[in-house]
Design a protein around this motif. Sequence first.
Motif, PDB file in Angstrom:
ATOM      1  N   ASP A   3      45.764  13.062  52.476  1.00  0.00           N
ATOM      2  CA  ASP A   3      46.100  12.492  53.822  1.00  0.00           C
ATOM      3  C   ASP A   3      45.102  11.329  53.895  1.00  0.00           C
ATOM      4  OD1 ASP A   3      47.014  12.122  56.445  1.00  0.00           O
ATOM      5  OD2 ASP A   3      46.499  13.778  57.137  1.00  0.00           O
ATOM      6  N   ARG A   4      44.256  11.318  54.747  1.00  0.00           N
ATOM      7  CA  ARG A   4      43.003  10.493  54.924  1.00  0.00           C
ATOM      8  C   ARG A   4      41.978  10.495  54.255  1.00  0.00           C
ATOM      9  NH1 ARG A   4      42.282  11.798  61.116  1.00  0.00           N
ATOM     10  NH2 ARG A   4      42.281  13.864  60.281  1.00  0.00           N
ATOM     11  N   ALA A  29      33.602   7.316  49.432  1.00  0.00           N
ATOM     12  CA  ALA A  29      33.008   6.506  50.458  1.00  0.00           C
ATOM     13  C   ALA A  29      32.935   7.266  51.595  1.00  0.00           C
ATOM     14  CB  ALA A  29      33.639   5.151  50.651  1.00  0.00           C
ATOM     15  N   ASP A  30      33.795   7.737  52.146  1.00  0.00           N
ATOM     16  CA  ASP A  30      33.973   8.567  53.359  1.00  0.00           C
ATOM     17  C   ASP A  30      34.717   9.964  53.425  1.00  0.00           C
ATOM     18  OD1 ASP A  30      33.662   9.255  55.912  1.00  0.00           O
ATOM     19  OD2 ASP A  30      34.505   7.316  56.911  1.00  0.00           O
ATOM     20  N   LEU A  31      34.142  11.052  54.024  1.00  0.00           N
ATOM     21  CA  LEU A  31      34.909  12.332  54.009  1.00  0.00           C
ATOM     22  C   LEU A  31      34.769  12.880  55.394  1.00  0.00           C
ATOM     23  CD1 LEU A  31      34.146  14.008  50.563  1.00  0.00           C
ATOM     24  CD2 LEU A  31      36.159  12.993  51.049  1.00  0.00           C
ATOM     25  N   ASP A  32      35.740  13.311  55.661  1.00  0.00           N
ATOM     26  CA  ASP A  32      35.649  14.165  57.151  1.00  0.00           C
ATOM     27  C   ASP A  32      35.839  15.521  56.681  1.00  0.00           C
ATOM     28  OD1 ASP A  32      36.116  15.259  59.386  1.00  0.00           O
ATOM     29  OD2 ASP A  32      37.626  13.902  60.158  1.00  0.00           O
ATOM     30  N   LEU A  33      34.511  15.991  56.910  1.00  0.00           N
ATOM     31  CA  LEU A  33      34.380  17.727  56.507  1.00  0.00           C
ATOM     32  C   LEU A  33      35.138  18.514  57.321  1.00  0.00           C
ATOM     33  CD1 LEU A  33      30.626  17.526  55.641  1.00  0.00           C
ATOM     34  CD2 LEU A  33      32.351  17.383  54.133  1.00  0.00           C
ATOM     35  N   LEU A  67      50.696  20.221  52.929  1.00  0.00           N
ATOM     36  CA  LEU A  67      49.611  19.299  52.316  1.00  0.00           C
ATOM     37  C   LEU A  67      50.538  18.582  51.285  1.00  0.00           C
ATOM     38  CD1 LEU A  67      46.270  21.299  51.592  1.00  0.00           C
ATOM     39  CD2 LEU A  67      47.059  19.736  53.430  1.00  0.00           C
ATOM     40  N   ALA A  68      50.340  17.394  50.910  1.00  0.00           N
ATOM     41  CA  ALA A  68      50.895  16.321  50.125  1.00  0.00           C
ATOM     42  C   ALA A  68      50.004  15.520  49.194  1.00  0.00           C
ATOM     43  CB  ALA A  68      51.934  15.627  50.720  1.00  0.00           C
ATOM     44  N   PRO A  69      48.977  16.027  48.358  1.00  0.00           N
ATOM     45  CA  PRO A  69      48.077  15.139  47.744  1.00  0.00           C
ATOM     46  C   PRO A  69      48.681  14.447  46.442  1.00  0.00           C
ATOM     47  CG  PRO A  69      48.192  17.484  46.797  1.00  0.00           C
ATOM     48  CD  PRO A  69      48.895  17.523  48.224  1.00  0.00           C
TER      49      PRO A  69
END
Length: 611
Positions: free
Chosen positions: A239-240, A265-269, A215-217
């Motif tokens: 990431d996205r 606005a948009d999250l991929d759970l 991970l690289a926040p």
Amino acid sequence: MQRFGKIIGVLIIIIALVLIAAHLLIRFYLTEERLKALIIPPAEEALGRPVTIGGLKAGLLTGITVDRAAIKEADGQRDFAAVERLTLRYDLLKLFQRRLAITEITVHRPEVSVIRAADGSFNYETLALLQPREPGAAAPATPKPAGKQALPLAVSVSGIRVEDARLHFRDLKKELPEVDGRAGITLALDISPDLTRLDYNGRAEITVDARHGGLAPHLEGTVEFTARRADYDLNLNIDRQDVRLHGSAVDFTTGPTVIANLESADLDLEYLAGLGAALPESQPSPGSGAPPREKPAAPPATTPAPAPATALPPKLRVSGTVDIGRARHREFAVTNFHLVYELAQGILTVGDLRGNCAGGGFGGEARVDLTIPGLAYEGKLQLTDIGIGDLLIMTGGPGGDQVTGTMGAAAAFSGRGTAGEVLRDNLDAEGGFRLTNGAIRGTPAATAAADLLGLPQLREPKFEDMDSTFLIKKGRARVKSSITGTGWRARSEGTVDLDGSLDLPVTMVLGRELSRTLQQTYSWAAELANEEGETELALALGGTLRRPKASISEAVARRTVEKTIIRQLEKALSKPEDKQEKTTGDTAPAAATKKKDGTPAEQLLKGIFGR
């Protein structure tokens, strides 16, 4: 005109003398030795660490410049914090009063390195100013250096500008992420000569990059702050995934009160849930000689885990909102998600929970007591016009193609614990739901009932309306339902244990068409039909949800037999004696039929009990 020229000349001479005097004062009074005596001793006293300064120089117009100043680590070797260049500008008039009034400070490229050692301690923990002071103890006096007297510090700094500030964090235990941060800061400062009072306000623009496993926040944004309060507006990218964090923190050194709002606005759970796989396992630090750390054994069942609130600062208060435009999990999506939360005194309260999913909406509220081991909770939940198939897909239930329809529901719940017997024995819930315009396809219960009755149409029954209420206590749900289907209807009232065990009596009424089909399989079923051609059956569902067992209720079967026998007897007794006597030719076929099939009562008994 000549007189005016003399006045101008005198003023020029006076200004020149003032400048010469100021230059001499700076050159011979603000010497490097005197400036170091002013800065280093009180700094070392306050920090409890060696402080070094590479070079110091003062100029009438350029102010005081410090080159390569550093605060050392506790071992006096490595740099804990350093600054490449520090420039101070001062009020010239105050110099004639033997005071140094700083009007502006410019700090170029300050750098701080925070290190977590293999034993879990941090390198900043030994700073003197972070050590607790004994209650009632007076502030330590700042010793005056021997020799020349240091100048008194100015009580205020009107402006501080920090350029290209840098922060580095490294964890030798490899449990926390590596962090590299950069910031530009503007600051106004009010500080007492003995360093016991510090007030400030300013603004920072920050950029932070972290690395942990795969991970690289990335974080960037602004922070406006005072000695008592900080307001932040940050944007986090993993990431996205993009998330905005904004709010404030007040009294963060005593009893912190934090406002933390989250927006996206948009999250991929599904993607976020899988991020844990990218995190590394804890490893011993290089050169420590320690073996790989094993996971601690689970505490004995008789030893309760400590309450979650014990890990929180005792005076912590956090509140805020969560707003997500769309949260996705595979093909399922929640839109317009919103909630308000507050954590205070170990109690987490969630209110105004609402959103849209599966073509409908949901709402609710909850209260979680973190001061109790294992958690205690209560809440309410409402569903409106939800597509039950999509909801089952999201919650991991049976496939959405097994149960379809539009659902509305309301429930109140309370409990304690989150798993196993503790959850089963302490969960209470009460509520109801309604399904409309749906179907049940291939469920074990529907299949068992259809096979029992020989009605394949009931394997995938369609329904117009289903109403159910439930009451859950001590691991058992008391369920009462009614359902109206296409050509049939049913009602039931019984129990479903949380382990899946069933005890559900079901009264089913078959319409004319299904009754005719039933009669083709069971001749006795004709005796159960009413004047409208409907057949009422009493079934019992046992077994489990995965493997249900359907049977005809013995008590109802007994009553049905009794009614049939009574009906046949009444019919037989109502016939005249002479009409029962027939010719031999007429009675022979009837006798043969009777011998072959038996009486209607015998047919019913044989159909029900198989004998």
